[in-house]
Design an enzyme around this catalytic site. Sequence first.
Site, PDB file in Angstrom:
ATOM      1  N   LYS A  34       4.068  10.502  -9.055  1.00 40.02           N
ATOM      2  CA  LYS A  34       3.362  11.181  -7.964  1.00 40.02           C
ATOM      3  C   LYS A  34       4.011  10.819  -6.625  1.00 40.02           C
ATOM      4  CE  LYS A  34       0.067   7.388  -7.620  1.00 40.02           C
ATOM      5  NZ  LYS A  34      -1.084   6.791  -8.313  1.00 40.02           N
ATOM      6  N   ARG A 129     -13.960   6.159  -8.496  1.00 35.56           N
ATOM      7  CA  ARG A 129     -13.316   7.092  -7.594  1.00 35.56           C
ATOM      8  C   ARG A 129     -13.537   8.489  -8.179  1.00 35.56           C
ATOM      9  NH1 ARG A 129      -7.046   5.739  -6.437  1.00 35.56           N
ATOM     10  NH2 ARG A 129      -6.908   6.499  -8.577  1.00 35.56           N
ATOM     11  N   TYR A 274       9.049  -0.847  24.820  1.00 34.60           N
ATOM     12  CA  TYR A 274       7.732  -0.508  25.371  1.00 34.60           C
ATOM     13  C   TYR A 274       6.829  -1.738  25.493  1.00 34.60           C
ATOM     14  CZ  TYR A 274       8.864   4.398  24.466  1.00 34.60           C
ATOM     15  OH  TYR A 274       9.444   5.635  24.453  1.00 34.60           O
ATOM     16  N   MET A 322       9.917   5.315  18.186  1.00 33.43           N
ATOM     17  CA  MET A 322       9.817   6.425  17.241  1.00 33.43           C
ATOM     18  C   MET A 322      11.076   6.557  16.373  1.00 33.43           C
ATOM     19  SD  MET A 322       8.809  10.407  17.896  1.00 33.43           S
ATOM     20  CE  MET A 322       7.213  10.069  18.612  1.00 33.43           C
TER      21      MET A 322
HETATM   22  C1  PLP Z   1      -0.814   5.683  -9.257  1.00 34.49           C
HETATM   23  C2  PLP Z   1      -1.432   5.604 -10.582  1.00 34.49           C
HETATM   24  C3  PLP Z   1      -0.873   4.817 -11.607  1.00 34.49           C
HETATM   25  C4  PLP Z   1       0.299   3.884 -11.393  1.00 34.49           C
HETATM   26  O1  PLP Z   1      -0.103   2.748 -10.686  1.00 34.49           O
HETATM   27  P1  PLP Z   1       0.914   1.511 -10.473  1.00 34.49           P
HETATM   28  O2  PLP Z   1       0.086   0.445  -9.876  1.00 34.49           O
HETATM   29  O3  PLP Z   1       1.963   2.009  -9.529  1.00 34.49           O
HETATM   30  O4  PLP Z   1       1.469   1.200 -11.793  1.00 34.49           O
HETATM   31  C5  PLP Z   1      -1.429   4.901 -12.866  1.00 34.49           C
HETATM   32  N1  PLP Z   1      -2.500   5.693 -13.103  1.00 34.49           N
HETATM   33  C6  PLP Z   1      -3.071   6.427 -12.137  1.00 34.49           C
HETATM   34  C7  PLP Z   1      -4.259   7.254 -12.467  1.00 34.49           C
HETATM   35  C8  PLP Z   1      -2.572   6.402 -10.846  1.00 34.49           C
HETATM   36  O5  PLP Z   1      -3.164   7.119  -9.882  1.00 34.49           O
END
Ligand code: PLP
Length: 384
Positions: A34, A129, A274, A322
């Site tokens: 992802k 969640r 800055y 930046m």
């Molecule tokens: C992001 C995610 C993972 C991977 O998590 P890591 O800590 O990077 O191994 C696995 N399962 C789900 C549902 C996730 O959202």
Amino acid sequence: MINDGVKILIHTDRLRHNARCLKARCRGIMPVIKADAYGHGLEETAAILESEGTGWFAIGAVDEGVRLRKAGVKANIVALLGLLQPEDAMLAAEYKIMPLIHSFAVLKQMADCGRPADIAIKCNTGMNRLGFTLEDMPKLTETLQSFPFLRPQIAITHLACADEEAGDQVTLWQINTFSSCVSSLRTTFPAMKASCLNSPGLLSWPQYCRKFPELEAAAPFALELTRPGIVLYGENPLAGTDREKLGSDVLPVMEAQTSVLAVYTLQQGDSVSYGHTYTAPSPRRVAIIAAGYAEGFSRALSNKGFVCLKGGRAPIIGRVCMQMSLIDVTEQPDTTRGDTVWILGGPDTSAVQPITAREMAGWAGTISYEVLCSLGRNRRIFLP
Ligand SMILES: *Cc1c(COP(=O)(O)O)cnc(C)c1O
């Protein structure tokens, strides 16, 4: 991508190495790619891992899966965010991407599309969640049976506290609860797969089993399809804990380089950048580098942390801007315009410790995941 100030190097050989290390610990992996593969490049990362024999991928949104299919990826794909856009149900069915169904509303949305499709089921076992709880299982099974054109292929849960030993009781509870969810689902869908271990969970599994001997029998599926994310990219999620050794064989895949734009001398008492937050305590040599918060070089690194150049480490001074930052190169007196600077990683010399994502995250008050995602938005170069 903002400019070419920061260049990302992706060591594909290390990605392959990490995938092999992890595969040696379990029966199958579903790499989590992802967020553009944690900044490493979605299509490129998938192609490399698929050539390593990976048969499953976890992505965020369905649209990332469409990109993977267009790039020729054949593996199973699970979209962890489920259905995000109105067209996602149709796209998921068309491109054979399994949306992670996490509520009755999402299930209805998928069913309303009317197309035969494989789906994944999210179980909430304590992350709190997204997902169906154990109590939801009877109603879920019944609802699924009323949509026979939807084929549940896999149940997934996500561990909340696997990266610290202090969370082991939570993890045990989650895995046991998940085991009950899976049993419940399998009475109607006997071929359903199950996946529960993220990076720290996968690495810690042998320890869990030692600590809770009943676990292996309760969750025989645990190592069938694990979901490593961060560890695949070479960051050990157990670093700094008693279990650090369990993940010490992976290698960091990403490095980030920038270059020196200018070098000059600062007189004692001169202040820079800055807010004039840094004042030279003595005459200093200062280099301006072409990395700032627009490139993912966090402003939280102002007056904190280091970069690597010329076989040494130079401290960041003053506020990160930046698209530029300042470093003190008094210890690297031959620094000149155009020199390469590593903001992540480092040159191949034993003289200097490469900068790790975890280290940079510590300076910036965040986690390695955010460092990789932020820097990964720059132009990437894939090394063989
Ligand atoms: C992001 C995610 C993972 C991977 O998590 P890591 O800590 O990077 O191994 C696995 N399962 C789900 C549902 C996730 O959202």
